[in-house]
Design a protein around this motif. Structure first.
Motif, PDB file in Angstrom:
ATOM      1  N   UNK A   1      42.156  54.207  36.265  1.00 47.89           N
ATOM      2  CA  UNK A   1      41.519  55.468  36.637  1.00 47.89           C
ATOM      3  C   UNK A   1      41.857  56.661  35.238  1.00 47.89           C
ATOM      4  N   UNK A   2      41.255  57.602  35.175  1.00 48.54           N
ATOM      5  CA  UNK A   2      41.313  58.442  34.037  1.00 48.54           C
ATOM      6  C   UNK A   2      42.416  58.978  33.785  1.00 48.54           C
ATOM      7  N   UNK A   3      43.191  59.381  34.828  1.00 45.99           N
ATOM      8  CA  UNK A   3      44.605  59.965  34.542  1.00 45.99           C
ATOM      9  C   UNK A   3      45.539  58.959  34.325  1.00 45.99           C
ATOM     10  N   UNK A   4      45.520  57.781  34.737  1.00 45.22           N
ATOM     11  CA  UNK A   4      46.412  56.544  34.395  1.00 45.22           C
ATOM     12  C   UNK A   4      46.312  56.230  32.756  1.00 45.22           C
ATOM     13  N   UNK A   5      44.813  56.197  32.566  1.00 42.38           N
ATOM     14  CA  UNK A   5      44.570  55.925  30.851  1.00 42.38           C
ATOM     15  C   UNK A   5      45.012  56.832  30.051  1.00 42.38           C
ATOM     16  N   UNK A   6      45.020  58.171  30.538  1.00 33.93           N
ATOM     17  CA  UNK A   6      45.525  59.169  29.620  1.00 33.93           C
ATOM     18  C   UNK A   6      46.945  59.260  29.472  1.00 33.93           C
ATOM     19  N   UNK A   7      47.792  58.731  30.542  1.00 38.99           N
ATOM     20  CA  UNK A   7      49.191  58.708  30.507  1.00 38.99           C
ATOM     21  C   UNK A   7      49.626  57.535  29.374  1.00 38.99           C
ATOM     22  N   UNK A   8      48.932  56.433  29.381  1.00 39.13           N
ATOM     23  CA  UNK A   8      49.272  55.396  28.568  1.00 39.13           C
ATOM     24  C   UNK A   8      48.736  56.002  26.901  1.00 39.13           C
ATOM     25  N   UNK A   9      47.641  56.345  26.752  1.00 31.86           N
ATOM     26  CA  UNK A   9      47.387  56.913  25.581  1.00 31.86           C
ATOM     27  C   UNK A   9      48.193  57.888  25.016  1.00 31.86           C
ATOM     28  N   UNK A  10      48.586  59.080  25.850  1.00 34.50           N
ATOM     29  CA  UNK A  10      49.798  59.792  25.594  1.00 34.50           C
ATOM     30  C   UNK A  10      50.947  59.157  24.799  1.00 34.50           C
ATOM     31  N   UNK A  11      51.438  58.360  25.761  1.00 32.20           N
ATOM     32  CA  UNK A  11      52.817  57.490  25.279  1.00 32.20           C
ATOM     33  C   UNK A  11      52.494  56.914  23.962  1.00 32.20           C
ATOM     34  N   UNK A  12      51.285  56.006  23.739  1.00 36.58           N
ATOM     35  CA  UNK A  12      51.234  55.337  22.529  1.00 36.58           C
ATOM     36  C   UNK A  12      50.910  56.300  21.430  1.00 36.58           C
TER      37      UNK A  12
ATOM     38  N   UNK B   1      46.449  50.269  23.067  1.00 37.25           N
ATOM     39  CA  UNK B   1      46.936  48.915  23.659  1.00 37.25           C
ATOM     40  C   UNK B   1      47.395  49.484  25.101  1.00 37.25           C
ATOM     41  N   UNK B   2      47.248  48.398  25.871  1.00 30.17           N
ATOM     42  CA  UNK B   2      47.240  48.542  27.346  1.00 30.17           C
ATOM     43  C   UNK B   2      46.546  49.014  28.253  1.00 30.17           C
ATOM     44  N   UNK B   3      45.336  49.649  27.549  1.00 28.08           N
ATOM     45  CA  UNK B   3      44.229  50.412  28.342  1.00 28.08           C
ATOM     46  C   UNK B   3      43.271  49.292  28.930  1.00 28.08           C
ATOM     47  N   UNK B   4      42.633  49.502  29.972  1.00 23.01           N
ATOM     48  CA  UNK B   4      41.452  48.557  30.344  1.00 23.01           C
ATOM     49  C   UNK B   4      40.385  49.737  31.142  1.00 23.01           C
ATOM     50  N   UNK B   5      39.275  49.010  30.958  1.00 20.39           N
ATOM     51  CA  UNK B   5      38.051  49.916  31.397  1.00 20.39           C
ATOM     52  C   UNK B   5      38.162  50.066  33.003  1.00 20.39           C
ATOM     53  N   UNK B   6      39.146  49.360  33.845  1.00 19.18           N
ATOM     54  CA  UNK B   6      39.365  49.461  35.392  1.00 19.18           C
ATOM     55  C   UNK B   6      40.033  50.907  35.598  1.00 19.18           C
TER      56      UNK B   6
END
Length: 721
Positions: A142-153, A135-140
């Protein structure tokens, strides 16, 4: 045809369609269940995994975080490999009571030996939580930003998902980050040693036979799980009672034959089945050769001392076995990858995938994946090589460096978190060190240090070495460290660690063992780790998209299984021999006759206890023989890896028939590339386990706990009626 070719829709109808794979047990209904039944299974997918009633998964236990084990009685009796329990057996051993040499058998509950720190974990429930985690992840992103959202979820899901107070929630990723699963687990902490054969049985063939077929090893040990009065997890207490499992495995006395169905249920550790060709080439030509060279040096030195001194043999038995295990595996893995032409096959897959991407109009989404792999794997290679040398030298094979590195982490803890953090970690550090120094020999470690530091200075790319290595005299350094460092003796180390944090750090900075460790660690964390981690993060993002492309461009029924990640998996197959080379065929079952053929009196790998020889000569096999012979080991087509050690081999009806403990040499490359013509897992025949328990050890108290069955004979009786 090779298994991974099955991944792509554009390939022809595959051979060996029912081979390979490590499947999530909660997702077996459909294709997997049909395949298993075609192979001979008589159970249903619900018999294997069910959250509403007891099923096979309730008998499968993650043993101490690294191996698998299984419940075999309603009194908490747990079966795993001898090599999985080896460290515990070794810790209880002394020169006066050498359980490694003589075995150990508790004839009552009071004689069972506690093992502080050992755990046994059950899986209660598995749930797909992919939507919550992404939730909150999109293809555009950056990998580090994506990882932060995934870790929080993940943290939120773990915190907010329902469980009992004595349970734990864990989220694990699958398909390189394209799927996430929630595991609800129960972990028991009072685990007691019940029985183990002598190493001449449990480790027969030792390092010579490791990863080799034919095998003749009784690789098993027995523990018991204890719980509180409510049958729940509890710390060790004399008031605890044997655990009553939701399910335990009945044991078949009927044995195995070629083409019999086999299901192996366990916790495989790590595989990389979907790496691109450039990554496999790097494993073959850069990474494995470095790992092997380091352990060649260390093992030769330790082996020399173990052969010369019985005390050192006891001290280093478990450590040597651990180091030697993957040393030999890497050698076989490299051989198998070359023999199978895994790189060439993957290149052809990549060529065809590129065509399919163009054909389906997916170039903008997936078209640059393979070129980027080429770029980033080329860039990361020197960093990865330096990382392997640091890990193998500092963290694994030189004990002084490993202990001093923990002190280095203590120093960092103080600088980052303050005095309280330092004090807490210091206590844990000293408690852990006290146990480890019981099995430490300065002279052995000194020779290993000298050999590996010389190799480090020669093989690590020059730009990643500490500045002091420019004019390094390895012999002088070694003499200074082992003559003057407190890290060669526990009492000296304990004195060094006394005082407030600033005093301890000031004293550490003067210690030559700490100094060389700090130089190596600083060089690694400043010169290697940042770039390695940045490149690795980019590669992981590519691997996720690469996996997504394969899943998206494959048919709905494509057999794409997730890589192993130490979560509960099912792998199914059949008992089968194989042909490793021209004009050679290996039968799938070995017998006690083979033990006697290999017997070398007094040899630490191939000696045989006199009592076993006597039982063999008398053919005193009890109810465990078949056609006047005792089966010892058998092989099958189950897709296993490290972590599957101790996994139960289960028959078509859900009964225990064996105990997984190894793979064949020619097929050890299956962590990267499963070849159904060569990949075989090796299992102890459960009747050999029972024979050793009963006729050799006289542990009839344990035999009486078990439920012994004859499914083949029962089936034959029904047919006659």
């Amino acid at each position: 045809m090779k298994l991974l070719r099955l991944l792509f829709i554009f390939l022809s109808v595959p051979l060996f369609a029912q081979q390979g794979g490590m499947w999530i047990p909660s997702l077996l209904e459909g294709m997997n269940e049909t395949e298993m039944k075609n192979l001979g299974m008589k159970m249903s997918a619900q018999d294997i995994y069910d959250i509403n009633k007891s099923s096979l998964k309730d008998a499968i236990v993650h043993f101490n975080g690294g191996c698998t084990s299984e419940m075999i009685s309603n009194k908490g009796l747990l079966l795993t490999n001898h090599h999985c329990g080896y460290s515990q057996i070794q810790k209880h051993s002394t020169l006066e009571n050498d359980y490694l040499e003589n075995g150990f058998w508790a004839k009552s509950l009071k004689e069972e030996l506690p093992n502080p720190g050992v755990t046994a974990t059950f899986i209660i429930k598995i749930e797909d939580v992919t939507d919550k985690i992404l939730a909150g992840v999109n293809p555009e992103m950056e990998e580090a930003e994506r990882q932060k959202i995934v870790e929080a979820n993940i943290a939120s899901t773990v915190q907010n998902s329902p469980k009992e107070k004595y349970q734990e929630n864990r989220v694990r990723t699958f398909y390189e980050g394209n799927q996430y699963m929630l595991f609800v687990v129960e972990t028991f902490k009072d685990i007691r040693l019940v029985g183990a054969p002598p190493s001449s049985i449990g480790k027969f063939g030792s390092d010579t036979d490791n990863w080799v077929w034919p095998r003749h090893t009784g690789d098993f040990s027995l523990f018991r799980i204890y719980a509180d009065k409510d049958n729940r997890p509890a710390e060790y207490s004399e008031d605890n009672v044997p655990y009553t499992p939701k399910h335990f495995l009945p044991i078949s006395l009927d044995g195995v034959a070629e083409n019999d169905f086999t299901l192996v249920f366990g916790f495989p550790g790590s595989t990389d089945e979907y790496l691109p060709s450039i990554a496999i080439d790097q494993v073959i030509n850069t990474i494995n050769p470095a790992r092997i060279a380091i352990r060649d040096e260390a093992l030769a030195i330790v082996d020399k001392y173990m052969r010369a001194d019985p005390q050192i043999k006891i001290q280093y038995a478990s450590k040597f076995a651990s180091i030697a295990n993957y040393w030999k595996k890497w050698r076989g893995e490299t051989t198998g990858l070359k023999k199978s032409d895994a790189v060439g096959i993957k290149k052809e897959q990549e060529r065809q995938l590129t065509q399919e991407i163009k054909k389906k109009g997916k170039t903008s989404e997936y078209g640059d994946l393979l070129p980027q792999f080429e770029t980033y794997y080329t860039q990361i290679e020197p960093y990865k090589l330096a990382r392997e040398y640091f890990t193998e030298t500092v963290l694994r094979n030189v004990e002084l460096l490993r202990t001093a590195f923990q002190a280095y982490q203590l120093k960092n803890s103080f600088e980052q978190r303050g005095e309280q953090s330092f004090d807490d970690r210091r206590d844990n550090f000293l408690n852990s060190a006290r146990v480890k120094y019981k099995d430490y020999n300065t002279q052995v470690d000194k020779e290993v240090f000298e050999a590996l530091i010389a190799l480090y200075a020669k093989k690590v790319p020059a730009q990643f070495l500490p500045d002091s290595f420019k004019n390094l005299n390895v012999q002088t350094l070694t003499e200074n460290v082992y003559s003057n460092s407190a890290f060669v003796d526990y009492d000296k180390l304990k004195n060094l660690m006394e005082g407030d944090a600033e005093t301890v750090i000031k004293n550490l900075e003067k210690d030559p063992g700490f100094q060389i460790t700090k130089e190596l660690a600083d060089a690694y964390f400043n010169k290697v780790a940042p770039d390695y981690e940045a490149l690795d993060l980019k590669i992981k993002g590519l691997e996720r998209d690469y996996m997504k492309a394969m899943m998206e461009l494959s048919p709905k029924d494509a057999r794409i299984f997730p890589n192993a990640n130490s979560t509960l998996r099912v792998t199914y197959g059949q008992v089968k021999g194989y042909s490793p080379a021209d004009a050679i065929y290996y039968e799938p079952v070995t017998h006690l006759e083979g033990v006697m053929e290999k017997y070398v009196p007094g040899d630490y790998e191939f000696d045989v206890p006199q009592k076993l020889i006597d039982l063999y000569n008398k053919k005193d096999y009890g109810q465990y023989a078949e056609d006047g012979k005792i089966a010892v080991n058998f092989i099958g087509t189950n897709h296993t890896t490290g972590g599957n050690s101790g996994s139960p081999a289960i028959d078509a009806h859900g009964n225990l028939i064996g105990l997984n403990f190894d793979r064949v040499w020619e097929g050890t490359m299956s962590d990267y590339y499963y070849d159904p013509s060569l990949s075989r897992n090796i299992m102890v025949d459960i009747r050999y386990v029972l024979f050793i328990m009963d006729k050799y050890a006289g542990a009839t108290n344990l035999i009486d706990e078990l439920k012994l069955v004859h499914p083949k004979k029962e089936k034959s009786k029904k047919k006659k009626k």
